[in-house]
Design an enzyme around this catalytic site. Structure first.
Site: not given
Length: 370
Positions: A60, A63, A115
């Site tokens: 993640s 991102k 997230s």
């Protein structure tokens, strides 16, 4: 016995004096990560690196790029309608519902604090029209930043053989992202209520590490724990990246203590500072001040010293105006260039020969006085 005690006391005092004069050097830092980097944000200097160019899954922390691309290509107050595809995205979520409408800013909070994989898809579709088009923008931005060891296949970081990066590339990305004001504001937020949701930041370093101002956590079974963070102390910002690290919270804390203590930023030049003078030919004055167009700092270890040389002409011909570019200050460390600052005229240099129009105007003024 007393004599031995006196000798021991004297020796101990001597050792303590030597210790105060020559403080112990902090030992080199290490991490439990497979790959890691510590980088100074403003200079880009790497202060610590381990397998920094190894291509790895990044989960993640992807991102960070998703948010940066969205901020550069979308409108924060623009409205995004959540599709069923976005709402049903697997993995971590901000619990979007198909059909609901949220601002891009709300989705970015859900993306970076919670997230949300669902938020990532919604952001991609809202900004670029489709996930595929958005991923192309991500890869274009990576190329623009020089992230040569990086490939993006999705906006959320789910495992894919065509989705990977390196610790060094992620540090470069993080430095660029933290220079975006809206991005820095979002990732430094610990908790926020937006769009009817209360979102809490997963980044524990915000409360665990002195001066931490953001970034992003990540985890998948294949990638392991990934973490990108940023901290600021005494006006200096550092970015730390660890990939596949089971002890990432502690490792980031250790990296920051090492970096800030061993490589403090040194201000070498300040914007507007007068750095010298330049000869003027054909002017009312014979010289003009030269000033720095911007400030320059560089992280230096003990014993390191920046050298500076000035690239300037021998003189300038009048007339010239304040702010005219006349050269550069070039900074080097151990013979290698670290940066350069434009040098400007610090004032006007009028010509000694008045143009005809000026002479006529002055004659007119004198006649009026008569």
């Amino acid at each position: 016995m007393k004599t031995r005690f006196k000798r021991f006391t004297a020796l101990l005092c001597a050792l303590l004096c030597l210790y105060s004069i020559f403080p112990c050097k902090v030992s080199a830092v290490s991490t439990s990560a497979t790959s890691s980097v510590l980088m100074d944000v403003d200079s880009g200097r790497v202060l610590y690196a381990q397998n920094e160019n190894k291509k790895m899954l990044i989960a993640s922390t992807t991102k960070i790029m998703t948010a940066l691309v969205a901020l550069e290509n979308g409108e924060l107050r623009g409205t995004v309608k959540v599709t069923a595809e976005a709402a049903n995205t697997e993995g971590s979520s901000m619990y979007l519902k198909a059909g609901e409408k949220l601002t891009l800013e709300t989705l970015l909070y859900g993306l970076m604090l919670s997230s949300g994989n669902d938020a990532a898809v919604a952001v991609a579709q809202g900004v670029a029209g489709s996930t595929d088009k958005f991923v192309k923008l991500m890869n274009q931005k990576a190329k623009e930043l020089g992230m040569n060891g990086t490939s993006f296949a999705n906006p959320n970081g789910l495992d894919d053989e065509k989705h990977y990066s390196t610790a060094r590339d992620m540090a470069v990305l993080a430095c660029a992202a933290m220079n975006n004001e809206a991005f820095a504001r979002i990732v430094s937020t610990r908790s926020v209520t937006v769009g009817g949701r209360t979102l809490t930041n997963h980044n524990k370093l915000l409360s665990y590490v002195d001066g931490c101002i953001g970034l992003k956590t990540g985890y998948t079974k294949a990638a392991g724990r990934t973490l990108v963070s940023c901290a600021r102390r005494n006006g200096q910002r550092l970015v730390a990246v660890t990939l596949q690290d089971g002890n990432d919270w502690a490792d980031h804390a250790a990296l920051y203590d090492y970096g800030f203590s061993q490589y403090p930023a040194h201000r070498a030049m300040t914007i507007g500072e007068t750095v010298g003078t330049l000869a003027v030919t054909g002017g009312v004055s014979t010289a003009i001040p030269v000033v720095a167009a911007e400030s320059f700092s560089w992280p230096l270890a003990q014993g390191e010293k920046l050298e500076v040389r000035f690239e300037l002409p021998e003189s300038v011909k009048a007339p010239v105006t304040a702010g005219t570019k006349v050269g550069h200050a070039v900074f080097t460390l151990s013979g290698k260039e670290t940066g350069r600052v434009e040098l400007l005229c610090g004032g006007d240099a009028l010509s000694a020969i008045q143009p005809p129009s000026s002479l006529l105007r002055r004659m007119g003024e004198l006649l009026k006085k008569c």
